[in-house]
Design an enzyme around this catalytic site. Structure first.
Site, short mmCIF file in Angstrom:
data_model
loop_
_atom_site.label_atom_id
_atom_site.label_comp_id
_atom_site.label_asym_id
_atom_site.label_seq_id
_atom_site.Cartn_x
_atom_site.Cartn_y
_atom_site.Cartn_z
N GLU A 192 0.85 -1.20 0.00
CA GLU A 192 0.00 0.00 0.00
C GLU A 192 0.88 1.25 0.00
O GLU A 192 1.91 1.30 0.68
CB GLU A 192 -0.90 0.00 1.24
N GLU A 198 -2.58 10.57 2.94
CA GLU A 198 -3.70 10.84 3.83
C GLU A 198 -3.62 12.30 4.28
O GLU A 198 -2.61 12.73 4.83
CB GLU A 198 -3.67 9.92 5.05
N GLN A 204 -0.02 13.08 5.49
CA GLN A 204 0.67 11.90 6.01
C GLN A 204 0.85 10.90 4.87
O GLN A 204 -0.11 10.53 4.20
CB GLN A 204 -0.13 11.25 7.14
N ASP A 206 0.28 5.40 0.52
CA ASP A 206 -0.78 6.27 1.04
C ASP A 206 -0.44 7.75 0.97
O ASP A 206 0.66 8.16 1.37
CB ASP A 206 -1.04 5.97 2.53
N ARG A 238 9.18 5.97 19.80
CA ARG A 238 8.26 4.97 19.26
C ARG A 238 8.99 3.66 18.95
O ARG A 238 8.45 2.58 19.18
CB ARG A 238 7.59 5.53 18.01
N ASP A 270 -10.48 10.12 16.43
CA ASP A 270 -9.73 9.59 17.57
C ASP A 270 -8.22 9.78 17.43
O ASP A 270 -7.49 9.59 18.40
CB ASP A 270 -10.06 8.10 17.77
#
Length: 287
Positions: A102, A106, A119, A104, A278, A195
């Protein structure tokens, strides 16, 4: 192309192949080449554009009927105006299955007057978590801008108005998966991500501003069309068979490299390769 060149059989075959691989899609052809994959009643097809709508009931999305491997896909988008907090408008390529590939774009909505965040992400063999986030050097809600995905066996390039904002290179010798053998469909959508989309979810979707509308137009796909039963390497993987395999496209030109450096210096606000909180151990492609 010179007329005399088309008189030879190889050149006639090449000319026909190029015609088959290039799709410049007007919105009057939208139903021929695309299909809704959820909430078709929220998709409005006009003569020269397509509106995708998000409200408190549903968002919506579409996908191409064909799938492609290597090449370039572009679309022009005008993003949701005003307070778009919690909304995500997406343009992406994706294959099927749990081990999918994928690519992306976004677009993360924000409070009025604050910048949109773009993003990007890359999934290879089911593994993602490769986010980068950028601001833009223009207001993407006031006019259409072109967003493109270019990919070949060497690299994937994300472009905004033909300016590269990100490059993901193959590093197979390091054991890093790379999208190279799964055909991907072209997709567009708008949906609610209150969220997490805006300030990490601290700012929620304000439904009093609904409906939220993103507008797509000028779809352009120049890529190798691949049917499920066809062999990816035999159909789309032969080196130098297609325009995207030219040696000049193995990397960025000097001009494009300068543009990428400018974007990273001024507009990159998050890079997963710099996120040591992270990742206790950074992904291998980051080293």
């Amino acid at each position: 192309m010179a007329r005399w060149l088309l008189h030879s059989k190889p050149m006639r075959l090449l000319h026909c192949l190029l015609i088959l691989l290039v799709w410049s899609v007007s919105c009057t052809d939208f139903d021929d080449l695309f299909q809704s994959n959820w909430s078709p009643d929220h998709i409005l097809i006009q003569q020269d554009h397509v509106n995708l709508t998000l409200d408190s009931v549903s968002g919506c999305g579409f996908e191409s009927k064909k799938k492609y491997l290597f090449g370039k896909a572009s679309v022009q988008i005008k993003l949701v105006e005003g307070d778009s907090s919690g909304t995500v408008t997406a343009f992406y390529m994706a294959s099927e299955g749990p081990n999918h590939d994928e690519l992306d774009f976004e677009f993360l909505g924000n409070l009025s007057g604050q910048p949109y965040l773009v993003q990007t992400n890359v999934y290879a063999n089911g593994t993602g978590n490769r986010e980068q986030r950028h601001t833009l050097w223009f207001d993407p809600t006031t006019d259409f801008h072109t967003y493109s995905l270019f990919w070949n066996r060497h690299s994937i390039v994300f472009l905004v108005d033909n300016i590269p904002i990100r490059v993901f290179e193959t590093k197979g010798e390091s054991g890093v998966a790379y999208p190279r053998n799964q055909a991907m469909g072209f997709r567009g959508s708008i949906w609610n991500a209150g969220d997490w989309a805006t300030q990490g979810g601290r700012v929620k979707t304000n439904w009093s501003n609904a409906p939220f509308v993103a507008t797509f137009r000028s779809f352009d796909i120049k890529a190798c069309e691949l049917e499920p039963e066809e062999d990816a390497e035999a159909k789309c993987g032969m080196p130098r068979q297609f325009w995207w395999d030219k040696p000049s496209l193995r990397g960025l030109t000097r001009h494009k490299a300068h543009q990428l450096k400018w974007v990273r210096a001024r507009h990159l606000v998050y890079d997963y390769c710099k996120d040591s909180v992270r990742f206790t151990e950074l992904p291998r492609e980051c080293t």
